[in-house]
Scaffold this active site. Structure first.
Site, mmCIF file in Angstrom:
data_model
loop_
_atom_site.group_PDB
_atom_site.id
_atom_site.type_symbol
_atom_site.label_atom_id
_atom_site.label_comp_id
_atom_site.label_asym_id
_atom_site.label_seq_id
_atom_site.Cartn_x
_atom_site.Cartn_y
_atom_site.Cartn_z
ATOM 1 N N LYS A 182 28.361 -56.925 8.868
ATOM 2 C CA LYS A 182 29.020 -56.349 7.693
ATOM 3 C C LYS A 182 28.097 -56.351 6.485
ATOM 4 C CE LYS A 182 33.498 -57.882 9.445
ATOM 5 N NZ LYS A 182 34.572 -58.897 9.355
ATOM 6 N N GLY A 227 43.373 -57.359 11.745
ATOM 7 C CA GLY A 227 44.755 -57.097 12.135
ATOM 8 C C GLY A 227 44.998 -55.622 12.340
#
Length: 433
Positions: A211, A308
């Site tokens: 990231k 999620g």
């Protein structure tokens, strides 16, 4: 109204796992709202899966085609945008490359792919005049990609400091709040679905590193090869060090950071002590947070769910809507230069910060003096030194907090003290933010 704008945007979806199912659910749940925003609907036309017979977490409409043939996504002239949510490197790269070559915009959440082979794909997208968007790749629902690409485009970014991995943050939060050892906190994260069966990417810092590579490209217009980024995970963090850090007023967090030092970048991923007055210290559980400082904007803090089904799907859908808007001009990296140059890094040994060092030593006279002498010889100034706890098996803990020092100097101290017979192997060292 233009006929093409009345027809729905048609998606070819690769992968119907957690995030893919979440995307379908959001499209179904918010169909009218999406249409009001965009001026037309968004419809999934074809879904690429590995197993046609596998039960699904969402119900697909009868018009949706399930296939195991990747060519069905990239060659179908009715599909406007290919959404890659299957993960992995080689198959995902091949799919995205084919989709771009076939003239289709692409949305992906694949940070590992973008960190390792992003330059190739961005070059192809630029050559084709197509969008390759990836808001969901870095921090789930947290809109850090668009913030760097557009909102802060007029700023020179001075620094990015973030908690970029929710699994690691959940583990460290559990260790801090409940006193759990690392293995027990990891098992709890796995039981709750926050950690994979093989948690290596999360606990060794590699996921956060992927990231950070993506964010560096966005913030500085530079490609940084992944193998040049210093990375340390959280497996050496113990409840004892978390307790000692707390007594000094700090929390231990896995931090990904980059600073611009006169055009060279000081970057890396490490467990760090973060002072309790900093907002990052209060980020709990599986949440992500990113602090960006621009030269004009000053510091900005973004915080939210980093993983999620629905949070990540929200970011994927934002990219789909951005690419589907009339008159859209692709803005993939935030820079018009292509290819982007390679980043020039500060030597990791020259990184400067305060440090935390935890020695386990024999309870005898002269120990503190010997360690302090080594620090002085390497130019390391001591801010605080405390003996912690009562002797156990003849050993005690001594914890040092230093003023700012180059990592090279700390390495020298650790080398010296590692040869001292009265110091037990396994000295713990963390940087301090």
């Amino acid at each position: 109204m233009n006929e093409a704008l009345v027809a729905p945007v048609r998606i070819g979806l690769a992968g119907l796992g957690t995030v893919g199912s979440g995307l379908v659910a959001v499209l179904q749940q918010n169909a009218e709202w999406i249409s009001a925003r965009l001026g037309r609907g968004v419809a999934v036309k074809t879904v690429l899966v590995r197993d046609l017979a596998k039960p699904r977490a969402v119900t697909l409409g009868p018009e949706v085609v399930l296939t195991t043939d990747a060519e069905a996504l990239v060659t179908d002239p009715d599909i406007d945008i290919v959404v890659e949510l299957m993960g992995g490197i080689d198959a995902a790269f091949a799919l995205i490359h084919k989709a771009l070559s076939a003239g289709k915009h692409v949305v992906t959440a694949n940070k590992a792919l973008l960190a390792k082979r992003g330059p190739e794909l961005f070059a192809l997208a630029a050559a084709k005049g197509l969008g390759l968007y990836y808001e969901a790749s870095c921090a789930g629902a947290v809109p850090i990609v668009e913030t760097l690409k557009s909102s802060l485009a007029g700023n020179r970014i001075k620094s990015i400091i973030g908690i970029l991995n929710g699994t690691a943050n959940y583990i460290l939060s559990s260790m801090s709040e409940k006193g759990l050892p690392f293995a027990a906190a990891l098992k709890k994260a796995q039981d709750l679905g926050y950690a994979e069966a093989d948690p290596t990417l999360d606990i060794q810092g590699y996921d956060a590193a992927h990231k950070l590579i993506v964010l560096i490209r966005l913030a500085y217009g530079r490609n940084l090869p992944l193998d040049k980024l210093p990375v340390e995970g959280i497996t050496a963090v113990t409840p004892e060090d978390i307790r000692f850090a707390r007594e000094f007023g700090y929390a231990i967090k896995l931090i990904g950071q980059v600073r611009d030092l006169d055009g060279r970048l000081a970057a890396g991923v490490w467990p760090m002590l973060v002072h309790e007055e900093f907002l990052l210290a209060s980020v709990k559980g599986a949440f992500n947070a990113v602090r960006v400082e621009g030269d004009a904007s000053g510091p900005i803090m973004l915080h939210g769910k980093g993983a999620g089904d629905l949070p990540t799907a929200s970011a994927v859908l934002a990219d789909v809507l951005a690419l589907a808007r009339e008159g859209m001009i692709p803005n993939n990296t935030g820079f018009r230069t292509e290819p982007l140059p390679e980043a020039e890094l500060v030597d990791p040994d020259d990184f400067i910060s305060p440090h935390y060092i935890h020695f386990t030593v024999k309870d005898q006279p002269g120990v503190m003096a010997a360690i302090s002498k080594s620090m002085g010889e390497h130019g390391v100034s001591i801010r605080q030194a405390v003996q912690k706890g009562e002797p156990e098996d003849g050993y005690v803990s001594i914890v040092f907090l230093t003023h700012e020092a180059a990592n090279r100097a700390i390495t020298g101290v650790l080398t010296d003290t590692g040869a001292m017979a009265f110091i037990k192997p396994g000295t713990v060292h963390f940087r301090v933010l």
